[in-house]
Design a protein around this motif. Structure first.
Motif, PDB file in Angstrom:
ATOM      1  N   ARG D 126       0.996  -1.257   0.038  1.00 45.44           N
ATOM      2  CA  ARG D 126      -0.061   0.490  -0.494  1.00 45.44           C
ATOM      3  C   ARG D 126       0.789   1.808  -0.243  1.00 45.44           C
ATOM      4  NH1 ARG D 126      -5.006  -0.442   1.362  1.00 45.44           N
ATOM      5  NH2 ARG D 126      -5.037   1.603   0.368  1.00 45.44           N
ATOM      6  N   GLY D 127       2.312   0.993  -0.034  1.00 44.84           N
ATOM      7  CA  GLY D 127       2.907   1.769   0.166  1.00 44.84           C
ATOM      8  C   GLY D 127       2.524   2.972   1.417  1.00 44.84           C
ATOM      9  N   ILE D 128       2.960   2.933   2.242  1.00 44.73           N
ATOM     10  CA  ILE D 128       2.659   3.249   3.369  1.00 44.73           C
ATOM     11  C   ILE D 128       4.361   4.338   3.440  1.00 44.73           C
ATOM     12  CG2 ILE D 128       2.397   3.819   5.508  1.00 44.73           C
ATOM     13  CD1 ILE D 128       0.627   1.335   5.511  1.00 44.73           C
ATOM     14  N   THR D 129       5.057   3.436   3.788  1.00 44.83           N
ATOM     15  CA  THR D 129       6.875   4.825   3.925  1.00 44.83           C
ATOM     16  C   THR D 129       6.957   4.867   2.616  1.00 44.83           C
ATOM     17  OG1 THR D 129       7.704   2.460   5.059  1.00 44.83           O
ATOM     18  CG2 THR D 129       9.359   3.608   4.075  1.00 44.83           C
ATOM     19  N   ARG D 130       6.686   4.481   2.185  1.00 46.61           N
ATOM     20  CA  ARG D 130       6.920   5.442   0.465  1.00 46.61           C
ATOM     21  C   ARG D 130       6.367   6.742   0.340  1.00 46.61           C
ATOM     22  NH1 ARG D 130       5.863   3.663  -5.670  1.00 46.61           N
ATOM     23  NH2 ARG D 130       3.417   4.239  -3.854  1.00 46.61           N
ATOM     24  N   SER D 131       5.099   6.722   1.230  1.00 47.95           N
ATOM     25  CA  SER D 131       3.914   7.859   1.022  1.00 47.95           C
ATOM     26  C   SER D 131       4.631   8.972   2.151  1.00 47.95           C
ATOM     27  CB  SER D 131       2.705   7.644   1.126  1.00 47.95           C
ATOM     28  OG  SER D 131       1.970   8.607   1.505  1.00 47.95           O
ATOM     29  N   ASP D 132       5.183   8.381   2.932  1.00 53.68           N
ATOM     30  CA  ASP D 132       5.564   9.317   3.955  1.00 53.68           C
ATOM     31  C   ASP D 132       6.540  10.000   3.834  1.00 53.68           C
ATOM     32  OD1 ASP D 132       5.729   9.684   7.276  1.00 53.68           O
ATOM     33  OD2 ASP D 132       7.305   9.374   6.833  1.00 53.68           O
ATOM     34  N   ARG D 133       7.754   9.033   2.980  1.00 49.89           N
ATOM     35  CA  ARG D 133       9.170   9.691   2.324  1.00 49.89           C
ATOM     36  C   ARG D 133       8.709  11.250   1.940  1.00 49.89           C
ATOM     37  NH1 ARG D 133      11.596   4.951   1.595  1.00 49.89           N
ATOM     38  NH2 ARG D 133      11.505   5.298   0.083  1.00 49.89           N
ATOM     39  N   HIS D 134       7.578  10.836   0.641  1.00 47.29           N
ATOM     40  CA  HIS D 134       7.747  11.628  -0.588  1.00 47.29           C
ATOM     41  C   HIS D 134       6.866  13.052   0.090  1.00 47.29           C
ATOM     42  CE1 HIS D 134       8.073  10.120  -3.935  1.00 47.29           C
ATOM     43  NE2 HIS D 134       7.264   8.575  -4.073  1.00 47.29           N
ATOM     44  N   PHE D 135       6.125  12.729   1.573  1.00 47.26           N
ATOM     45  CA  PHE D 135       5.388  14.065   1.995  1.00 47.26           C
ATOM     46  C   PHE D 135       6.830  14.986   2.899  1.00 47.26           C
ATOM     47  CE2 PHE D 135       0.990  12.472   2.636  1.00 47.26           C
ATOM     48  CZ  PHE D 135       0.484  13.822   2.403  1.00 47.26           C
ATOM     49  N   ARG D 136       7.720  14.115   3.507  1.00 44.87           N
ATOM     50  CA  ARG D 136       8.510  14.277   4.192  1.00 44.87           C
ATOM     51  C   ARG D 136       9.327  15.554   2.419  1.00 44.87           C
ATOM     52  NH1 ARG D 136       8.278  13.060   9.022  1.00 44.87           N
ATOM     53  NH2 ARG D 136       7.120  11.626   9.054  1.00 44.87           N
ATOM     54  N   GLN D 137       9.256  15.448   1.500  1.00 41.80           N
ATOM     55  CA  GLN D 137      10.206  15.326   0.636  1.00 41.80           C
ATOM     56  C   GLN D 137       9.449  16.869  -0.760  1.00 41.80           C
ATOM     57  OE1 GLN D 137      11.049  12.019  -1.636  1.00 41.80           O
ATOM     58  NE2 GLN D 137      13.110  11.337  -0.564  1.00 41.80           N
ATOM     59  N   GLY D 138       7.935  16.098  -0.604  1.00 40.13           N
ATOM     60  CA  GLY D 138       7.227  17.431  -1.013  1.00 40.13           C
ATOM     61  C   GLY D 138       6.902  16.880  -2.098  1.00 40.13           C
ATOM     62  N   THR D 139       7.206  15.661  -2.432  1.00 44.38           N
ATOM     63  CA  THR D 139       6.698  15.234  -3.432  1.00 44.38           C
ATOM     64  C   THR D 139       5.390  13.770  -3.757  1.00 44.38           C
ATOM     65  OG1 THR D 139       7.977  13.265  -2.735  1.00 44.38           O
ATOM     66  CG2 THR D 139       9.386  15.139  -4.018  1.00 44.38           C
ATOM     67  N   GLU D 140       4.466  14.137  -2.712  1.00 44.45           N
ATOM     68  CA  GLU D 140       2.989  13.392  -2.952  1.00 44.45           C
ATOM     69  C   GLU D 140       2.761  13.343  -3.835  1.00 44.45           C
ATOM     70  OE1 GLU D 140       3.996  15.616  -0.513  1.00 44.45           O
ATOM     71  OE2 GLU D 140       2.311  16.136  -0.582  1.00 44.45           O
ATOM     72  N   GLN D 141       1.624  12.005  -3.871  1.00 45.21           N
ATOM     73  CA  GLN D 141       0.601  12.041  -4.991  1.00 45.21           C
ATOM     74  C   GLN D 141      -0.589  11.766  -3.771  1.00 45.21           C
ATOM     75  OE1 GLN D 141       1.005  12.883  -8.391  1.00 45.21           O
ATOM     76  NE2 GLN D 141       2.880  13.431  -8.209  1.00 45.21           N
ATOM     77  N   TYR D 142      -1.547  12.355  -4.573  1.00 45.80           N
ATOM     78  CA  TYR D 142      -2.494  12.220  -3.926  1.00 45.80           C
ATOM     79  C   TYR D 142      -4.181  10.666  -4.164  1.00 45.80           C
ATOM     80  CZ  TYR D 142      -2.196  15.482  -0.608  1.00 45.80           C
ATOM     81  OH  TYR D 142      -0.870  16.708   0.193  1.00 45.80           O
ATOM     82  N   GLY D 143      -4.441  10.210  -3.167  1.00 49.56           N
ATOM     83  CA  GLY D 143      -5.692   9.410  -3.811  1.00 49.56           C
ATOM     84  C   GLY D 143      -4.939   8.779  -4.652  1.00 49.56           C
ATOM     85  N   LEU D 144      -5.965   8.233  -5.522  1.00 48.82           N
ATOM     86  CA  LEU D 144      -5.626   7.196  -7.051  1.00 48.82           C
ATOM     87  C   LEU D 144      -4.057   7.444  -7.455  1.00 48.82           C
ATOM     88  CD1 LEU D 144      -9.108   7.641  -9.450  1.00 48.82           C
ATOM     89  CD2 LEU D 144      -7.782   5.257  -7.654  1.00 48.82           C
ATOM     90  N   SER D 145      -3.718   9.088  -7.832  1.00 48.72           N
ATOM     91  CA  SER D 145      -2.128   9.049  -8.153  1.00 48.72           C
ATOM     92  C   SER D 145      -1.218   8.704  -7.251  1.00 48.72           C
ATOM     93  CB  SER D 145      -2.155  10.342  -8.000  1.00 48.72           C
ATOM     94  OG  SER D 145      -3.248  11.110  -8.703  1.00 48.72           O
ATOM     95  N   ALA D 146      -1.615   8.327  -6.254  1.00 48.19           N
ATOM     96  CA  ALA D 146      -1.173   7.819  -5.168  1.00 48.19           C
ATOM     97  C   ALA D 146      -0.519   6.245  -5.159  1.00 48.19           C
ATOM     98  CB  ALA D 146      -1.006   7.715  -3.434  1.00 48.19           C
TER      99      ALA D 146
END
Lengths: 344, 344, 344, 344
Positions: D126-146
């Motif tokens: 589900r990409g939890i750790t990856r999503s958190d890393r993206h948030f901290r880098q300011g590169t997160e995508q939302y919803g379906l795009s994530a």
């Protein structure tokens, strides 16, 4: 010649026949493990042992294996009793010292016995057999009137006397009922019992606090008749007892007395004497359900014997530990006291 | 005056008594919801309705509520049938149009009926009642001989005819047995049935491929006697049928015929006529287990009625949707055809 | 003309496309229910409504349905919102009075959100994301040293704030862990919560006694920001909070404060503002895991929307109650306050 | 003097301390089994062995026990390794021949490792750790795009490589997800694997048909690095690998290669070298989650060691078979090749 083909297997399953316990496919699998020498006619005399069994790596059957024979069986690595018990015709000490695995196939009976035990329990609790008898006598009551003594297993206080393989096979069947389960088993540590979702309890606690009691303790040299009048008198008025292990652990007459006077109700699959004498008062005692040693003896269970044996034989032939059959343990094997049975 | 105290509740639970269905504690809870006006003696006449019920916000009991009464019941928000059915003495259309919730307490029966159904199923499969009868007649067989017609529920092919509340209550009890379950229910989409771990199947498929069949379809105006000779003839030789919903869905005589000739065995909790006439052949038919409409009628279930009603009444009083009782649905309420029962 | 073919269905799923939510097969099934009129381009103007939607029996999509439109929609029997919420652009009262079913497809999100919530919970408890971050920074500790703040879910004290569809979807995933679960949900009676295997508790109790708290309450007009500094201060030192419903129910800044000072740790899938501003301090706050509204928005979930809609549409066309989608309830529909979302 | 008090127990748990593994209460229980002689400082020299250990009935700790020592230990009945492995500093053959039980406490790690493995699996899927890393880098995508690469565990195709104690501890945690599970374990018969609800499969089958693969095979002398480039290339594009047993069973560099190029993603709790060198490329490889040998090393698990040991010591003292700890098997003990670990 591949290693697994060098095994030689002696198969003498009396009182069963090879075809009782092995399907064609399972026998083929066994022949792939090693040369199979079958002996189905009559006992395994010294001559037959010497000729056919002495050099086997695997012996399948409950033949006598005193030290004198074991000493000659220098290739022997495993003995499979295909009856379901460990019987005292083997020198177990010798086997343990020489890394000969002794196994039995009792696991095949766990499921069918557990199923029957649950059926007997619901029947006792809900009065199914009794209601059917009343219908046939024209004395049935309906609805609430049929249920004055009924209780439900849901969220019930349930006790286990013994929590060996058989008891543990009942647990998953009870789980959906959300029972509170107390278990008494002097061979098991509290940590183990709790990990199974049960509470540990003393025997008296189990007797006094349970509405429904499963007696699933195997018979040992230490527990003959340990459920007697004193124990039945501790049970709650209206408690239900399901006996599916061995008759020897209860004082059968005392159990009948307490059922006859309505203190308990019971269902049993085993009797001190089988067949039960025609005139035995059990046949006319109220508050009881009588089953004819039929809980485990399903043809499908018997046919699974071969499956378990061949799968473990394959492991043993590959130098791996057997995992499906029941392994004799040095500490306890001498304690079991099940009678060899003619053919169950 | 706090809002929840302004509710006024008319409680007329005939044929039951208030004390049958409400514990002291539950009645206290109900009185905290609103003023409780109790009517236990005799029918609710027009005078009594006018005096005691017309202004109630909540009516508990299966009193007649035609449009003429509902029109006067301008505060009415909910009607609880405490018998377990939706009966045609209410103008449901009027209720739906005026956001009056109509509920019944059938969920209290799901657990005890499911338990009895499982007990009856194991009994049929494993021959418990039959074996007990043989013991009392002195004709029992032991071990494998007792089991020539037995089968196990483990990994069995099981069919459900109907998968409503009752059927769904049986499913968790069957889960430990690892059955393959086919269900036929024309009111339910395949997605729903599959999410319950079952396969969708046609009626014929269920009949032909199941060793054990639970008949748990409620009686509607559309399915009277839909299980008849043709359907029983489709069943496998030795199939077991458990009937715990309503006798009206089967052709009872056909079921007896097929049991008498040994094509099926069945267990039933319901009969076309209750009490069953003393001379009815069902009392002497083999391959059957007869229970006396006792599957649901447990005192503990009856006492849960009050608990469900008061909990949902509390929600309704707080402006929230009821959640424990069964809600009448505009699409189906007119289809149910259960007879009002004297007192189950 | 067969009855089921007479249905006419208006399908306007903006902001989604038909192909987002319906597979070819599901669209074929829908066409078997009735004539399908699709509108994918732009809003549903009055003209379009009049031409294409006014006579539909079923409307699929979250178009405006004020009384003025509903009055013209005299054949209308059901409205499916395919976004997942009930939004206030429908005159629900009119619908309830006229037996028009209003449904949404929120059930498709329960499984993926529950799965993500469990993953986030284990991650918070066991420090997975944090450990990975340390590895990438070269600051990881090993073994026991990595686990000084870790805890296990096994037999843990767990709290639920809200126990609606989403909370209930988490429960089975937690079951193998043997947690003690306290739940606070003012819309649910104790009997219901207990039947789910949880204990009822006050909000304060849940906050004070839980090591792990799932915040799964939907946002309503009554609970905006109800988890604020006071509530976080009641939590245990080191408590873990998983937020997967709506950001509006927490005071997000307070949650960040309590994480920053190490009193709690949290994982969230939702934010007060999405996208989160680039400079938001949440991006640098310790003791937190940030997920980008990705818990429910799985392509597989979106594709299940069509399956649920068509299955319920088939039931409705046959005069049966829908069963898979979420039904609007007169008592609660006005309370929901989820913002319509662009496209989740 | 009661029999159980005559036992004398040598307790030398280095590299752990007695207080790491025994609570006060557990140590008291142990002292009730027999006199406890503790050795915590430095190695067990010949002198110390002779003075303090040679006559013990039970030895707790992983001290060297070559034949020369065992011959003198004539009262010895059981040896408990409290580290979690069987290491080759014991003459196992001697022990088996003399009915000396050798046990380890690996079962305490099964639950925490299984929990971590599930968390790592959901995280990968589900990409939890990856999503958190993206948030901290300011590169997160939302919803379906994530979620473009996300998958769900529900009804997923899952593979197990190895199905020993650890694998079996994961199974109940996966059950609610309804996965189809294929297992490859050359030490286990098909009957056993199927009874656990899994399908038996070849290694290639598991590799090719699974979206998620748990590598839980213990390291033996026979399986070093058996998961290499060839095996990773067989995996599906986007397959997820969770490694929680021993790094030695995989070719770590190959695993990194396949993650770097996006063919697989993996989560690992173990490394060929611990601590991982600061400059190791694993620290910068995408599609991976790195955990620091923290899956089992929970303080609560370490504290359970004493509980298991004392419970089994009590059984042994009473002449009963131990049941909680892991028993060394003659067939397999020589195959294990876990490195003794400093302190996990």
């Amino acid at each position: 010649m591949p290693r697994t083909m060098s095994k030689y297997i002696f198969l003498a399953p009396a009182p069963r026949l090879v075809s009782d316990i092995f399907s064609e496919a399972d026998l083929l699998r066994l022949r792939a493990v090693g040369d199979v020498v079958i002996h189905e006619d009559g006992p395994v005399t010294e001559t037959i042992f010497e000729d056919k069994a002495a050099q086997a790596e695997i012996i399948i059957g409950q033949i006598d294996l005193p030290e004198s024979r074991l000493k000659r069986a220098t290739s022997l690595r495993a003995v499979f009793n295909v009856e379901g018990n460990f019987i005292p015709n083997i020198d177990y000490t010798y086997c343990f010292r020489h890394s000969i695995r002794v196994l039995n196939i009792s696991p095949v009976f766990a499921e069918p016995v557990a199923e029957a035990a649950l059926g007997m329990a619901i029947d006792l609790a809900r009065g199914i057999t009794r209601s059917d008898r009343h219908f046939r006598q024209g004395t049935e009551q309906y609805g609430l009137s049929a249920n004055t003594e009924a209780f439900s297993l849901f969220r019930q206080e349930v006790g286990f006397i013994g929590l060996g393989d058989l008891g543990r096979a009942i647990l998953p069947l009870l789980r959906p009922f959300g029972c509170r389960i107390r278990a008494y088993d002097p061979w098991l540590p509290a940590e183990y019992i709790q990990a199974l979702g049960c509470e540990t309890a003393s025997l008296d606690d189990v007797l006094q606090r349970s509405r429904l009691i499963f007696v699933v303790a195997g018979a040992t040299s230490q527990n003959q008749g340990f459920l007697g009048a004193e124990q039945f008198s501790l049970m709650q008025q209206g408690a239900a007892v399901v006996l599916v292990s061995r008759a020897a652990v209860v004082d059968f007459e005392a159990m009948l007395d307490f059922a006859a006077k309505g203190h308990i109700r019971f269902a049993t699959d085993v009797f001190p004497q089988e067949p039960l004498p025609g005139s035995h008062r059990a046949r006319h005692t109220d508050n009881s359900i009588l089953c004819a040693h039929q809980a485990g003896a399903m043809e499908t269970a018997i046919k699974r014997i071969g499956k378990l044996v061949v799968a473990d034989a394959e492991l043993i032939a590959r130098g791996l530990p057997p995992i499906l059959c029941k392994l004799a343990q040095p500490e306890t094997v001498a304690l079991f006291r099940s009678k060899p049975i003619s053919k169950t």
